[in-house]
Design an enzyme around this catalytic site. Structure first.
Site, PDB file in Angstrom:
ATOM      1  N   LYS A 271       0.826  -1.215   0.000  1.00  0.00           N
ATOM      2  CA  LYS A 271       0.000   0.000   0.000  1.00  0.00           C
ATOM      3  C   LYS A 271       0.859   1.264   0.000  1.00  0.00           C
ATOM      4  O   LYS A 271       0.465   2.277  -0.572  1.00  0.00           O
ATOM      5  CB  LYS A 271      -0.978  -0.012   1.185  1.00  0.00           C
TER       6      LYS A 271
ATOM      7  N   LYS B 100      -3.280 -11.624  -7.362  1.00  0.00           N
ATOM      8  CA  LYS B 100      -4.592 -11.894  -6.768  1.00  0.00           C
ATOM      9  C   LYS B 100      -5.664 -10.936  -7.321  1.00  0.00           C
ATOM     10  O   LYS B 100      -5.345  -9.810  -7.733  1.00  0.00           O
ATOM     11  CB  LYS B 100      -4.522 -11.820  -5.243  1.00  0.00           C
TER      12      LYS B 100
ATOM     13  N   LYS C 191      -9.645  -5.033  -6.451  1.00  0.00           N
ATOM     14  CA  LYS C 191     -10.288  -3.891  -7.098  1.00  0.00           C
ATOM     15  C   LYS C 191      -9.261  -2.879  -7.572  1.00  0.00           C
ATOM     16  O   LYS C 191      -9.455  -2.199  -8.554  1.00  0.00           O
ATOM     17  CB  LYS C 191     -11.214  -3.178  -6.089  1.00  0.00           C
TER      18      LYS C 191
HETATM   19  P1  AMP Z   1     -10.403  -6.570   1.695  1.00  0.00           P
HETATM   20  O1  AMP Z   1     -11.200  -6.260   0.489  1.00  0.00           O
HETATM   21  O2  AMP Z   1      -8.938  -6.403   1.490  1.00  0.00           O
HETATM   22  O3  AMP Z   1     -10.959  -5.909   2.939  1.00  0.00           O
HETATM   23  O4  AMP Z   1     -10.577  -8.136   1.934  1.00  0.00           O
HETATM   24  C1  AMP Z   1     -11.685  -8.703   2.553  1.00  0.00           C
HETATM   25  C2  AMP Z   1     -11.470 -10.195   2.705  1.00  0.00           C
HETATM   26  O5  AMP Z   1     -11.411 -10.827   1.426  1.00  0.00           O
HETATM   27  C3  AMP Z   1     -10.181 -10.574   3.428  1.00  0.00           C
HETATM   28  O6  AMP Z   1     -10.417 -11.697   4.256  1.00  0.00           O
HETATM   29  C4  AMP Z   1      -9.259 -10.916   2.313  1.00  0.00           C
HETATM   30  O7  AMP Z   1      -8.240 -11.799   2.707  1.00  0.00           O
HETATM   31  C5  AMP Z   1     -10.200 -11.576   1.319  1.00  0.00           C
HETATM   32  N1  AMP Z   1      -9.715 -11.449  -0.063  1.00  0.00           N
HETATM   33  C6  AMP Z   1      -9.423 -10.296  -0.722  1.00  0.00           C
HETATM   34  N2  AMP Z   1      -9.004 -10.557  -1.983  1.00  0.00           N
HETATM   35  C7  AMP Z   1      -9.030 -11.912  -2.127  1.00  0.00           C
HETATM   36  C8  AMP Z   1      -8.723 -12.798  -3.207  1.00  0.00           C
HETATM   37  N3  AMP Z   1      -8.309 -12.358  -4.395  1.00  0.00           N
HETATM   38  N4  AMP Z   1      -8.878 -14.125  -2.995  1.00  0.00           N
HETATM   39  C9  AMP Z   1      -9.304 -14.591  -1.803  1.00  0.00           C
HETATM   40  N5  AMP Z   1      -9.616 -13.806  -0.739  1.00  0.00           N
HETATM   41  C10 AMP Z   1      -9.488 -12.488  -0.897  1.00  0.00           C
END
Ligand code: AMP
Ligand code: TRP
Length: 329
Positions: free
Chosen positions: A114, A195, A198
């Site tokens: 980040k 991965k 967004k």
């Molecule tokens: P965030 O959008 O970063 O707040 O992520 C929310 C949840 O989704 C967290 O538990 C992340 O680890 C999971 N997550 C985010 N991106 C991925 C991805 N590409 N594959 C699997 N889990 C994800």
């Protein structure tokens, strides 16, 4: 429900979720709530570490609450709350800031990523983010934290903070484990070595509430060729197989495609069509439930009120214990 085995997790309200969030975490939460005493929250304070428009915050918080409920979280079975409505989380984060070594925070890959992405706004909150996350977690003394793989390092740091606190001030916190799904890291459609996220742009992910036409279009243009030319299955093809399975395609269909792949007769177009059908079918009931919930804002507000009240009670109790142990009470 077993109140002796609580679980806790949360997500940041930064806009609509994608299927990586769903398959990596949220879907699992909806099953875990049947077996465990679960709390799931909306990490609005964490979302402030990246530049944002204050007008968007309540919109995104509501968006995430709707998403949790549309995906199947049931306020009768779990607590859903908003992080900033339980100010003890910030209070505990401060205490953890006084025990977490700077070196540990510097090792966090999310902080490094980040800082790279937001060079103009490398704020102290971004750096101490894991101390607040440890506070979110340990406040509720869970045995497990169901998240995607990218959050593993943060949960491990929470364990090490728990250990250090217990050693310094006396046994207070458990050392919770990470709970991963079979798809802890869903990959990007156009850059399948990375991965799904967004931040990379529209084409990289499938939103949970995207319309079927757009979902199909994105999957049909997913990258399937590997530049490396190695014998291994290309990452993009592997990702399509992963999505097919995780989104609930028939085992026999997957086996047929796999056989064709091994015989080198697989048409990627067929694999993509089937993946699109499966993803669209998986999301359909969630998208419908959301429409229904949108017309019932009272239900969402009641769910948050119930969850927040329960979380506040737990937080009050933990903070009393923590303050006594730290010599503040
Ligand atoms: P965030 O959008 O970063 O707040 O992520 C929310 C949840 O989704 C967290 O538990 C992340 O680890 C999971 N997550 C985010 N991106 C991925 C991805 N590409 N594959 C699997 N889990 C994800
Ligand atoms: N950092 C997590 C994410 O980006 C969100 C989060 C904040 C969280 N506090 C947490 C997840 C506590 C689990 C437990 O997804």
């Amino acid at each position: 429900m077993s109140s002796s085995n609580p679980l806790l997790s949360g997500m940041q309200p930064t806009g609509p979720l994608h299927i990586g969030n769903y398959l990596g975490a949220l879907k699992n939460w909806t099953s875990l709530q049947d077996e465990f005493d679960c709390s799931f929250f909306i990490a609005d304070l964490h979302a402030m570490t990246i530049e944002y428009d204050p007008k968007d915050m309540p919109v995104y918080v509501n968006e995430l609450a709707l998403t949790y409920l549309a995906a199947g979280l049931d306020p009768e079975k779990c607590n859903i709350f908003i992080q900033s409505h339980v100010p003890e989380h910030s209070e505990l984060a401060w205490i953890f800031n006084t025990i977490v070594p700077i070196g540990e925070l510097e090792r966090m890959t999310q902080y490094k990523d980040k800082s790279e992405q937001h060079k103009q706004n490398i704020n102290a909150g971004l750096f101490t983010y894991p101390a607040l996350m440890a506070a979110d977690i340990l406040m509720h003394k869970p045995v497990g934290v169901p998240v995607g793989e990218d959050q593993t390092q943060h949960v491990e740091l929470a364990r090490s903070i728990a250990k250090k606190f217990n050693k310094t001030f006396g046994k207070t916190f458990p050392e919770p484990k990470v709970i991963l799904t079979p798809t802890p890291r869903v990959m990007s459609l156009v850059d399948p070595e990375k991965k799904m996220s967004k931040s990379k742009g529209e084409k990289h992910y499938i939103g949970m509430f995207e319309d079927p036409k757009s979902i199909r279009k994105k999957i049909m243009s997913a990258v399937t060729d590997s530049a490396s030319g190695s014998k291994k299955m290309p990452a993009g093809v592997e990702n399509l197989f992963t999505l097919l399975e995780a989104c609930g395609a028939e085992k026999s269909l997957i086996a047929t495609f796999m056989e064709q792949y091994n015989e080198k007769s697989l048409q990627y177009k067929d694999l993509k069509e089937a993946t699109a059908d499966t993803v669209i079918a998986m999301l359909k009931p969630i998208q419908e439930k959301r429409k229904q919930l949108e017309s019932d804002p009272g239900y969402v507000a009641d769910a948050l009120l119930k969850g927040t009240t329960a979380a506040q009670a737990v937080a009050k109790e933990t903070m009393k214990e923590v303050k006594e142990k730290c010599g503040l009470l």
